[in-house]
Design an enzyme around this catalytic site. Structure first.
Site, PDB file in Angstrom:
ATOM      1  N   TYR A  11       0.826  -1.216   0.000  1.00 38.54           N
ATOM      2  CA  TYR A  11       0.000   0.000   0.000  1.00 38.54           C
ATOM      3  C   TYR A  11       0.863   1.270   0.000  1.00 38.54           C
ATOM      4  O   TYR A  11       0.811   2.071  -0.937  1.00 38.54           O
ATOM      5  CB  TYR A  11      -0.932  -0.059   1.213  1.00 38.54           C
ATOM      6  CG  TYR A  11      -1.743   1.176   1.490  1.00 38.54           C
ATOM      7  CD1 TYR A  11      -2.431   1.851   0.475  1.00 38.54           C
ATOM      8  CD2 TYR A  11      -1.853   1.666   2.792  1.00 38.54           C
ATOM      9  CE1 TYR A  11      -3.197   2.975   0.756  1.00 38.54           C
ATOM     10  CE2 TYR A  11      -2.619   2.785   3.078  1.00 38.54           C
ATOM     11  CZ  TYR A  11      -3.280   3.435   2.063  1.00 38.54           C
ATOM     12  OH  TYR A  11      -4.034   4.548   2.351  1.00 38.54           O
ATOM     13  N   ASP A  58      12.349 -12.542  -1.053  1.00 40.75           N
ATOM     14  CA  ASP A  58      12.068 -12.336   0.366  1.00 40.75           C
ATOM     15  C   ASP A  58      13.258 -11.623   0.988  1.00 40.75           C
ATOM     16  O   ASP A  58      14.409 -11.951   0.664  1.00 40.75           O
ATOM     17  CB  ASP A  58      11.860 -13.717   1.016  1.00 40.75           C
ATOM     18  CG  ASP A  58      11.204 -13.615   2.370  1.00 40.75           C
ATOM     19  OD1 ASP A  58      11.851 -13.068   3.293  1.00 40.75           O
ATOM     20  OD2 ASP A  58      10.066 -14.065   2.501  1.00 40.75           O
ATOM     21  N   SER A 124       6.361   3.301  13.200  1.00 42.00           N
ATOM     22  CA  SER A 124       4.946   3.554  13.465  1.00 42.00           C
ATOM     23  C   SER A 124       4.781   4.369  14.737  1.00 42.00           C
ATOM     24  O   SER A 124       5.582   4.239  15.680  1.00 42.00           O
ATOM     25  CB  SER A 124       4.234   2.210  13.617  1.00 42.00           C
ATOM     26  OG  SER A 124       2.967   2.381  14.196  1.00 42.00           O
ATOM     27  N   TYR A 148       3.653  -6.783  17.055  1.00 39.39           N
ATOM     28  CA  TYR A 148       3.896  -5.968  15.855  1.00 39.39           C
ATOM     29  C   TYR A 148       4.608  -4.675  16.246  1.00 39.39           C
ATOM     30  O   TYR A 148       5.638  -4.306  15.671  1.00 39.39           O
ATOM     31  CB  TYR A 148       2.571  -5.637  15.142  1.00 39.39           C
ATOM     32  CG  TYR A 148       2.694  -4.470  14.189  1.00 39.39           C
ATOM     33  CD1 TYR A 148       3.338  -4.618  12.962  1.00 39.39           C
ATOM     34  CD2 TYR A 148       2.214  -3.199  14.533  1.00 39.39           C
ATOM     35  CE1 TYR A 148       3.495  -3.534  12.100  1.00 39.39           C
ATOM     36  CE2 TYR A 148       2.364  -2.117  13.678  1.00 39.39           C
ATOM     37  CZ  TYR A 148       2.998  -2.285  12.470  1.00 39.39           C
ATOM     38  OH  TYR A 148       3.157  -1.214  11.622  1.00 39.39           O
ATOM     39  N   LYS A 152       8.640  -2.916  15.510  1.00 36.32           N
ATOM     40  CA  LYS A 152       9.018  -1.561  15.058  1.00 36.32           C
ATOM     41  C   LYS A 152      10.014  -0.949  16.040  1.00 36.32           C
ATOM     42  O   LYS A 152      11.025  -0.357  15.642  1.00 36.32           O
ATOM     43  CB  LYS A 152       7.772  -0.666  14.944  1.00 36.32           C
ATOM     44  CG  LYS A 152       6.809  -1.100  13.851  1.00 36.32           C
ATOM     45  CD  LYS A 152       7.452  -1.010  12.492  1.00 36.32           C
ATOM     46  CE  LYS A 152       6.579  -1.540  11.387  1.00 36.32           C
ATOM     47  NZ  LYS A 152       7.304  -1.779  10.140  1.00 36.32           N
TER      48      LYS A 152
END
Ligand code: NAD
Ligand code: UD1
Length: 336
Positions: A11, A58, A124, A148, A152
């Site tokens: 995205y 990857d 983030s 998650y 970060k």
């Protein structure tokens, strides 16, 4: 100048590739298409009228990376590749640590071996955890609520150690707030698999009739209308921030973190109503229970990015909703 973009078919990566190509950079994408499809890159070429190079690879594949670095000699890397579903990360923490952390370490090793020491990393706002708002870059980070989010935080710290050991690196940690919206062509946008976890893709699937109704997670927060406040940012503004960050790291060495947000908070209901304005019809929603782990409100102090990167967010919430809806209606079944 050549920029290697990991996760470039995703995205935010795809929107950033558009900006890079438009600005005259050569772009090399490395993606394993775990959460994207190669067709997105054709659309990036369609939008820009320019070609990019791509590899189905990857980031944990050191040999594959070495070859790509040797063939393309990138001047800098923008590192988007990673898994990002907060709920899934609580169920499958090892998958997240393996993919995001091991993958990043392998990438940094390949960069060092190729003497390419300039990187923009997708971090983030989640790294700020329970800090007072607005969030500022010099706050202590790491009090995060999900595996998650921890990936970060750890990757930021790993890059900190890499830079401390070798000051010839140039590292830009971009802490994104809540990216929404799509390219105004409607050719690329957010296209999550299955039932979306995030607010905007959920709203747009309700609006197009693929989901029945939105559940607003909590109507009893201490905010203006009882719903959570977030700092939504148009994905094209976010993509442009990468362009500014790349320019800066190409010219300097150092390590800096930047908040990439609008600096304004909108409630869930603000977004719902802005979306209704764009579609011209009411959105089916109910107020439900709070979602575990949600903070009542957070938004950015983006002054540092404004001053040091020369970047400011331009698009407002109406444009974010308009472009989301344009992408949704042009691609009712996503990008194939
Ligand atoms: P996305 O899932 O659309 O894009 C990530 C891309 O990385 C995908 O194309 C996926 O196939 C690829 N990828 C994943 N693991 C890989 C691996 N091991 N090797 C190669 N490719 C791999 O996500 P996005 O929304 O574009 O997010 C990009 C980055 O920004 C992520 O690191 C994400 O954590 C971070 N981020 C996103 C948000 C958000 O709200 N979207 C907010 C803050 C930070
Ligand atoms: C989430 C992640 C965060 C990550 C960010 C960007 C959690 C707890 N946090 O942030 O770590 O960096 O995505 O990927 O998942 N909402 C509803 N109904 C829905 C979906 C969302 O009311 O069906 C509300 C949420 O309660 C929140 C707001 O909408 O208040 C935005 O939610 P979301 O898009 O998931 O982003 P965040 O929770 O801010």
């Amino acid at each position: 100048m050549t920029i290697l973009v990991t996760g470039g078919a995703g995205y935010i990566g795809s929107h950033t590739c558009v900006e890079l190509l438009n600005a005259g950079y050569e772009v090399v994408v490395v993606d394993n298409y775990y959460n994207s499809v190669p067709a997105v890159l054709d659309r990036v070429e369609q939008i820009t009228g320019k070609k990019l190079k791509s590899y189905d690879c990857d980031i944990r594949d050191r040999e594959g990376l070495d070859k790509i670095f040797a063939e393309n000699k990138p001047d800098a890397v923008i590192h988007f590749a990673g898994l990002k579903a907060v709920g899934e990360s609580a169920k499958l923490p090892l998958l997240y640590y393996e993919n995001n952390i091991s993958g990043s370490v392998t990438l940094f090793e390949a960069m060092e071996a190729a003497n390419c020491k300039k990187i923009v990393f997708s971090s983030s706002a989640t790294v700020y955890g329970n800090n007072p708002i607005p969030y500022k870059e010099d706050m202590i980070t790491g009090d995060v609520s999900s595996p998650y989010g921890r990936t970060k935080h750890f990757i930021e710290k790993i890059l900190g150690d890499v830079y401390a050991a070798d000051n010839s690196w140039s590292v830009s940690l971009l802490r994104y707030f809540n990216p929404i919206g799509a390219h105004e062509s409607g050719l690329i946008g957010e296209d999550p698999n299955g039932i979306p976890n995030n607010l905007m893709p959920y709203i747009s699937r309700v609006a197009i009739g693929k989901l029945e109704k939105l559940t607003v997670f909590g109507g009893d927060y201490e905010t203006k209308d009882g719903t959570c406040i977030r700092d939504y940012i148009h994905v094209v503004d976010l993509a442009k921030a990468h362009l500014c960050a790349v320019k800066k790291i190409l010219d300097t060495t150092g390590l800096e973190a930047y908040n990439i947000g609008n600096g304004k908070g909108y409630s869930v209901l603000d977004i719902v109503h802005a979306f209704e304005k764009v579609t011209g019809k009411p959105l089916n929603y109910v107020i439900g229970a709070r979602r575990e782990g949600d903070l009542p409100a957070f938004y950015a102090d983006a002054t540092k990015a404004n001053k040091e990167l020369g970047w400011t967010a331009k698009y407002d919430i109406d444009k974010m909703c308009e472009d989301t809806w344009n992408f949704q209606t042009k691609n009712p079944d996503g990008i194939k």
